[in-house]
Scaffold this motif. Sequence first.
Motif, mmCIF file in Angstrom:
data_model
loop_
_atom_site.group_PDB
_atom_site.id
_atom_site.type_symbol
_atom_site.label_atom_id
_atom_site.label_comp_id
_atom_site.label_asym_id
_atom_site.label_seq_id
_atom_site.Cartn_x
_atom_site.Cartn_y
_atom_site.Cartn_z
ATOM 1 N N SER A 19 78.892 55.506 25.284
ATOM 2 C CA SER A 19 78.263 54.228 26.141
ATOM 3 C C SER A 19 78.817 52.878 25.412
ATOM 4 O O SER A 19 80.139 52.575 25.952
ATOM 5 C CB SER A 19 76.738 54.250 25.729
ATOM 6 N N ASP A 20 78.123 52.189 24.614
ATOM 7 C CA ASP A 20 78.809 50.681 24.498
ATOM 8 C C ASP A 20 79.445 50.697 23.089
ATOM 9 O O ASP A 20 79.933 49.624 22.695
ATOM 10 C CB ASP A 20 77.893 49.601 24.553
ATOM 11 N N ARG A 21 79.535 51.844 22.295
ATOM 12 C CA ARG A 21 80.141 51.659 20.925
ATOM 13 C C ARG A 21 81.513 52.541 20.583
ATOM 14 O O ARG A 21 81.553 53.894 21.257
ATOM 15 C CB ARG A 21 79.139 52.497 19.949
ATOM 16 N N MET A 22 82.503 51.989 20.532
ATOM 17 C CA MET A 22 83.860 52.422 20.201
ATOM 18 C C MET A 22 83.647 53.077 18.759
ATOM 19 O O MET A 22 83.530 52.588 17.766
ATOM 20 C CB MET A 22 84.720 51.317 20.237
ATOM 21 N N VAL A 23 83.980 54.742 18.869
ATOM 22 C CA VAL A 23 83.987 55.199 17.974
ATOM 23 C C VAL A 23 85.149 55.490 17.156
ATOM 24 O O VAL A 23 85.198 55.324 15.959
ATOM 25 C CB VAL A 23 83.158 56.502 18.086
ATOM 26 N N LEU A 24 86.151 55.747 18.002
ATOM 27 C CA LEU A 24 87.595 55.899 17.391
ATOM 28 C C LEU A 24 88.489 54.897 18.066
ATOM 29 O O LEU A 24 88.292 54.870 19.342
ATOM 30 C CB LEU A 24 88.109 57.363 17.958
ATOM 31 N N ARG A 25 89.513 54.370 17.340
ATOM 32 C CA ARG A 25 90.190 53.198 17.802
ATOM 33 C C ARG A 25 91.746 53.496 17.710
ATOM 34 O O ARG A 25 92.461 52.898 16.733
ATOM 35 C CB ARG A 25 89.854 52.172 16.807
ATOM 36 N N GLY A 26 91.910 54.607 18.488
ATOM 37 C CA GLY A 26 93.862 54.637 18.408
ATOM 38 C C GLY A 26 93.825 55.237 17.157
ATOM 39 O O GLY A 26 95.042 54.990 16.509
ATOM 40 N N ILE A 27 93.329 56.741 16.916
ATOM 41 C CA ILE A 27 93.722 57.321 15.898
ATOM 42 C C ILE A 27 95.018 58.219 16.111
ATOM 43 O O ILE A 27 95.310 58.519 17.088
ATOM 44 C CB ILE A 27 92.721 58.636 15.409
ATOM 45 N N ASP A 28 96.037 58.134 15.059
ATOM 46 C CA ASP A 28 97.412 58.844 15.093
ATOM 47 C C ASP A 28 97.146 59.563 13.755
ATOM 48 O O ASP A 28 97.317 59.141 12.572
ATOM 49 C CB ASP A 28 98.729 57.687 15.090
ATOM 50 N N GLY A 41 85.010 59.155 4.993
ATOM 51 C CA GLY A 41 84.519 57.725 5.505
ATOM 52 C C GLY A 41 82.993 57.777 5.469
ATOM 53 O O GLY A 41 82.393 58.622 5.243
ATOM 54 N N PRO A 42 82.574 56.586 5.542
ATOM 55 C CA PRO A 42 81.195 56.455 5.719
ATOM 56 C C PRO A 42 80.553 57.072 7.114
ATOM 57 O O PRO A 42 81.243 57.581 7.717
ATOM 58 C CB PRO A 42 80.974 55.043 5.909
ATOM 59 N N ASN A 43 79.130 57.020 6.906
ATOM 60 C CA ASN A 43 78.353 57.878 8.092
ATOM 61 C C ASN A 43 78.719 56.733 9.192
ATOM 62 O O ASN A 43 78.790 55.342 9.329
ATOM 63 C CB ASN A 43 77.115 57.806 7.775
ATOM 64 N N GLY A 44 79.114 57.281 10.354
ATOM 65 C CA GLY A 44 79.254 56.639 11.577
ATOM 66 C C GLY A 44 80.918 56.253 11.807
ATOM 67 O O GLY A 44 81.365 55.333 12.483
ATOM 68 N N ALA A 45 81.687 56.690 10.853
ATOM 69 C CA ALA A 45 83.176 56.312 10.875
ATOM 70 C C ALA A 45 83.918 56.773 12.051
ATOM 71 O O ALA A 45 85.010 56.314 12.273
ATOM 72 C CB ALA A 45 83.776 56.300 9.565
ATOM 73 N N GLY A 46 83.409 58.007 12.454
ATOM 74 C CA GLY A 46 84.171 58.725 13.284
ATOM 75 C C GLY A 46 84.594 60.069 12.944
ATOM 76 O O GLY A 46 85.423 60.666 13.624
ATOM 77 N N LYS A 47 84.344 60.382 11.775
ATOM 78 C CA LYS A 47 84.712 61.809 11.044
ATOM 79 C C LYS A 47 84.309 62.980 12.116
ATOM 80 O O LYS A 47 85.282 63.664 12.726
ATOM 81 C CB LYS A 47 84.110 62.065 9.859
ATOM 82 N N ILE A 210 92.426 61.560 3.804
ATOM 83 C CA ILE A 210 92.716 60.723 4.878
ATOM 84 C C ILE A 210 91.148 59.772 4.949
ATOM 85 O O ILE A 210 90.293 60.470 5.170
ATOM 86 C CB ILE A 210 92.700 61.322 6.335
ATOM 87 N N LEU A 211 91.383 58.408 4.896
ATOM 88 C CA LEU A 211 89.677 57.785 4.865
ATOM 89 C C LEU A 211 89.817 57.043 6.160
ATOM 90 O O LEU A 211 90.948 56.277 6.486
ATOM 91 C CB LEU A 211 89.879 56.711 3.844
ATOM 92 N N ILE A 212 88.839 57.304 7.035
ATOM 93 C CA ILE A 212 88.542 56.711 8.076
ATOM 94 C C ILE A 212 87.421 55.683 8.021
ATOM 95 O O ILE A 212 86.331 55.859 7.453
ATOM 96 C CB ILE A 212 88.239 57.688 9.362
ATOM 97 N N ASN A 213 87.418 54.419 8.578
ATOM 98 C CA ASN A 213 86.490 53.530 8.429
ATOM 99 C C ASN A 213 86.580 52.617 9.824
ATOM 100 O O ASN A 213 87.579 52.046 10.249
ATOM 101 C CB ASN A 213 86.710 52.723 7.307
ATOM 102 N N GLY A 214 85.430 52.637 10.634
ATOM 103 C CA GLY A 214 85.145 52.015 11.704
ATOM 104 C C GLY A 214 85.981 52.451 12.840
ATOM 105 O O GLY A 214 86.521 51.726 13.588
ATOM 106 N N GLY A 215 86.433 53.827 12.977
ATOM 107 C CA GLY A 215 87.306 54.394 13.744
ATOM 108 C C GLY A 215 88.710 54.263 13.485
ATOM 109 O O GLY A 215 89.442 54.615 14.621
#
Length: 266
Positions: A19-28, A41-47, A210-215
């Motif tokens: 909907s209005d929330r970007m969960v992943l931001r261009g993962i390579d 990563g924190p909860n909600g990071a996109g894991k 691999i640490l993911i934060n904010g997508g």
Amino acid sequence: MGLTDEPVISISGLWMNYSDRMVLRGIDLEVYRGQIIGYIGPNGAGKSTTVKIMLGLVEGYTGTVRIFGRDIADGDTAYKRRIGYVPEIAELYDSLTAREYLTFIGELYGMNRSEADAKAERLMGLLNLEKAYDMRIASYSKGMKQKVLLIASMLHDPDILFLDEPLSGLDANSVMVVKEIFASLAAQGKTIFYSSHIMDVVEKISSRIILINGGDIVADGTFAQLQEQNREGSLEDIFNQLTGFDKYRDIAGEFVAVLGEGAPHE
């Protein structure tokens, strides 16, 4: 890892929004045979979203996801026979016995019924569950259910294991056994891709973190490399530094102070 090795997982430009929330931001990301990946990563990071996309459970993303060299968007689900999965919150068929459940799972992956049964029984025995093989899963403890889930994910001898909190509910001895199983599978060239919030476990068993934060991927390397880059001691310290969570002591202190307010004392 040789230079000629093809990645078993290759993700490029992966974006996903709900909907209005970007969960992943261009993962390579490229993952190779024999790697034990701690994806944290924190909860909600996109894991979980990343993993569910790779499993073919979530659509609507942009970018490319290749597993075993094939774009999973091509509609061919054959790759799923070569992967195993343990979700964080798994719904087991409680009314079935472990024999019925594991044989059913084996057949779903294309195994012969009697072969799946014999193999599952031996694996249950190795995890000290031989007496529970014909008991209903409803009677199992959390740790016993977790062992059944792990067996179900590995029964068909997959090339990639996706695991969410794989050691959840296991006793100390079982944790040692399962960690050794992962190391042995990786040595055979299998790939383990798992998420966990237990940092000391991630620190000890991952060949790559691999640490993911904010997508976004904000760190990628061995534990030693992450330590070197961030000049921090433990993985928990590195995690807190990179995710900006440095208030845990203050919050804990206030929490304990509130507990003491107005409490009856002798």
